[in-house]
Design an enzyme around this catalytic site. Structure first.
Site, mmCIF file in Angstrom:
data_model
loop_
_atom_site.group_PDB
_atom_site.id
_atom_site.type_symbol
_atom_site.label_atom_id
_atom_site.label_comp_id
_atom_site.label_asym_id
_atom_site.label_seq_id
_atom_site.Cartn_x
_atom_site.Cartn_y
_atom_site.Cartn_z
ATOM 1 N N ASN A 227 -8.179 -5.038 1.721
ATOM 2 C CA ASN A 227 -9.546 -4.561 1.512
ATOM 3 C C ASN A 227 -10.520 -5.519 2.188
ATOM 4 O OD1 ASN A 227 -10.447 -6.644 -0.429
ATOM 5 N ND2 ASN A 227 -8.845 -5.756 -1.710
ATOM 6 N N LYS A 304 11.365 -2.297 8.286
ATOM 7 C CA LYS A 304 10.194 -1.721 8.953
ATOM 8 C C LYS A 304 10.358 -0.196 9.064
ATOM 9 C CE LYS A 304 7.523 -1.776 13.164
ATOM 10 N NZ LYS A 304 7.515 -2.019 14.590
ATOM 11 N N PRO A 322 -0.597 -5.001 -11.886
ATOM 12 C CA PRO A 322 -1.071 -5.560 -13.148
ATOM 13 C C PRO A 322 -2.538 -5.939 -13.018
ATOM 14 C CG PRO A 322 0.269 -7.161 -11.954
ATOM 15 C CD PRO A 322 0.358 -5.858 -11.194
HETATM 16 N N1 CTP Z 1 -9.138 -7.279 -11.350
HETATM 17 C C1 CTP Z 1 -7.970 -7.945 -11.623
HETATM 18 N N2 CTP Z 1 -6.774 -7.364 -11.396
HETATM 19 C C2 CTP Z 1 -6.715 -6.120 -10.903
HETATM 20 C C3 CTP Z 1 -7.894 -5.403 -10.625
HETATM 21 C C4 CTP Z 1 -9.100 -6.009 -10.845
HETATM 22 O O1 CTP Z 1 -8.042 -9.093 -12.063
HETATM 23 N N3 CTP Z 1 -5.531 -5.565 -10.697
HETATM 24 C C5 CTP Z 1 -10.421 -7.907 -11.648
HETATM 25 C C6 CTP Z 1 -11.259 -8.288 -10.453
HETATM 26 O O2 CTP Z 1 -10.997 -9.608 -10.045
HETATM 27 C C7 CTP Z 1 -12.679 -8.139 -11.018
HETATM 28 C C8 CTP Z 1 -12.554 -7.021 -12.001
HETATM 29 O O3 CTP Z 1 -11.175 -6.969 -12.355
HETATM 30 O O4 CTP Z 1 -13.062 -9.276 -11.743
HETATM 31 C C9 CTP Z 1 -13.037 -5.684 -11.547
HETATM 32 O O5 CTP Z 1 -12.219 -5.088 -10.629
HETATM 33 P P1 CTP Z 1 -12.452 -3.591 -10.101
HETATM 34 O O6 CTP Z 1 -11.387 -3.286 -9.111
HETATM 35 O O7 CTP Z 1 -13.840 -3.455 -9.650
HETATM 36 O O8 CTP Z 1 -12.305 -2.748 -11.413
HETATM 37 P P2 CTP Z 1 -11.238 -1.749 -11.877
HETATM 38 O O9 CTP Z 1 -10.827 -2.133 -13.229
HETATM 39 O O10 CTP Z 1 -10.170 -1.628 -10.872
HETATM 40 O O11 CTP Z 1 -12.026 -0.396 -11.998
HETATM 41 P P3 CTP Z 1 -12.361 0.695 -10.895
HETATM 42 O O12 CTP Z 1 -11.399 0.540 -9.775
HETATM 43 O O13 CTP Z 1 -12.225 1.947 -11.647
HETATM 44 O O14 CTP Z 1 -13.772 0.405 -10.496
#
Ligand code: CTP
Length: 422
Positions: A227, A304, A322
């Site tokens: 990303n 691959k 997770p």
């Molecule tokens: N985060 C995490 N582990 C993941 C996904 C997210 O620790 N597998 C943490 C990120 O570091 C951040 C927060 O969760 O602090 C928000 O992540 P985000 O991706 O924006 O939220 P989601 O829970 O995935 O919700 P959505 O994708 O529905 O916005």
């Protein structure tokens, strides 16, 4: 002549060195390129060239007196520094550099350097031994730390007969540096940001774990999903916590940034590796999940994937990753403060509140990463600090300043918890 500086206003501060004669040519070169130039001279500069020469070249008054009633009435010294797009100091003598580094303001030139909201470009000029002296080098390092730019000095034979670095850069080299500085943007951080930095609270004796950057999720041994996270905000948070005295473990996904000073940095690739490194780093007093962790990983192909393996494009089977933040927030021996980030494109605060409760955080820093926000990869952020009790909407600020705000929140939570227990 290309008008590369059309509409730009340069405030040229001329110090008292023999190279001051070159500043006459510098004025000519800047004006040729369309810049407006205002000149300020130190008392010593007037020993080398006359104000009249600059008046003739700029068609404007030359300023030299901090206490001149006419100059102040015509254009106050604060206005003189604010009206400029860039301040150029040429020649920047050892004495002028020393005064600027100390923040002294005992004449008009140094007062302008202190009153400005712009970064300054210095063209040093001095004897080779003065240049090499640790005091001068200390002053240069201090000015550099304050955001100053430098052009030169060049090496060569000097007016005093010695040889080495100390000759002022040539006017055209200074012009090129002016163009480069203006292209970068010469604004100093807003005062509000600086105040945040100077009021950063203490985290002495605390262990803080921070995740930062993206994760890379392998598709096969040579490909991955990623990303746009740059890691700038996470690394800034780690650095701010370290500056506030914390012992910091930074768990970083793949980024191009250097490891921040004063932090133990652990490099990982995937969400699973980030989780393992985070859990291994606990116990901690605070956890700040800044990383843009991939929500899904791919069921990895052992070899691959070849174009012939699938009829048409291969379908990627995704497996949920997770949630590191939620795992830490619910772990036995949970850190006292758990902070999450919410990168949202709509209903920013509502989603952040939901995330706060769902993931069990004490604070969610919600930012709008919608198209055109410039947050991903940029140097500034617009954020809301969302807790169970309140929403604090912050003005646009640098990622470093936001990091200081988060550190201040954490330090404040520790001290109010101490107060409650007392
Ligand atoms: N985060 C995490 N582990 C993941 C996904 C997210 O620790 N597998 C943490 C990120 O570091 C951040 C927060 O969760 O602090 C928000 O992540 P985000 O991706 O924006 O939220 P989601 O829970 O995935 O919700 P959505 O994708 O529905 O916005």
């Amino acid at each position: 002549m290309a008008q590369s500086l059309a509409g730009k206003r340069i405030l040229l501060i001329v110090g008292g060195g023999v190279a001051a004669y070159k500043s006459l040519d510098l004025v000519r070169r800047l004006r040729e390129r369309g810049a407006g130039v205002s000149v300020v001279m130190t008392a010593a500069a007037k020993e080398f060239v006359t104000p009249l020469s600059f008046v003739s070249l700029t068609n404007a008054p030359v300023y030299d007196d901090l206490f001149s009633p006419t100059d102040e009435q015509e254009m106050g010294h604060i206005q003189l520094s604010r009206a400029a797009d860039l301040i150029v100091v040429a020649p920047a003598t050892a004495h002028l550099l020393a005064r600027a580094a100390q923040g002294l303001c005992d004449d008009l030139a140094t007062t302008l350097l202190l009153a400005t909201d712009k970064r300054a470009l210095y063209a040093p000029s001095m004897n080779v031994r003065m240049w090499a002296h640790p005091a001068t080098q200390r002053n240069l390092a201090r000015l550099h730390g304050d955001g100053a730019w430098f052009v030169g000095p060049n090496s060569g034979e000097m007016a005093c007969g010695e040889f080495g670095p100390g000759r002022m850069a040539e006017p055209l080299e200074i012009v090129a540096a002016v163009e480069a500085a203006l292209a970068q943007g010469a604004d100093l951080p807003p005062v509000a940001d600086l105040l945040c930095i100077t009021t950063a609270a203490s985290l002495a004796g605390r262990h803080v774990v921070v995740t930062s950057g993206p994760t890379h999720e392998a598709i096969d041994p040579v490909r991955f999903i990623a990303n746009r996270s740059s890691g700038k905000q996470g690394h800034a948070v780690a650095q701010a916590a370290a500056r506030a005295g914390a012992r910091v473990t930074l768990i970083s996904g793949p980024v191009t940034l250097p490891d921040p000073p004063g932090c133990r940095t652990i490099h990982v690739e995937s969400a699973q590796e980030m989780l393992a490194a985070t859990m291994a780093a606990l116990p901690a007093d605070a956890f700040i999940g800044v990383a843009a962790v991939a929500d899904w990983r791919v069921a990895v192909a052992p070899q691959k994937i070849k174009k012939d393996d699938a009829a048409g494009a291969p379908a990627l089977a995704l497996v949920e990753n997770p949630d590191i933040l939620a795992t830490v927030a619910r772990a036995p021996g949970r850190p006292q403060i758990v902070v999450g980030f919410a990168a949202e494109t709509q209903n920013v605060v509502a989603h952040a509140r939901d995330k706060l409760l769902r993931k069990g955080c004490d604070l969610v820093v919600a930012n709008d990463v919608g198209e055109g926000s410039g947050v991903f990869g940029g140097d500034s952020n617009v954020a809301h600090l969302v807790t169970r009790e309140a929403i604090d909407t912050l003005p646009k600020m640098s990622k470093a300043a936001l990091a200081d705000r988060i550190v201040a929140f954490i330090a404040g939570s520790f001290s109010s918890a101490r107060g409650e227990n007392a």
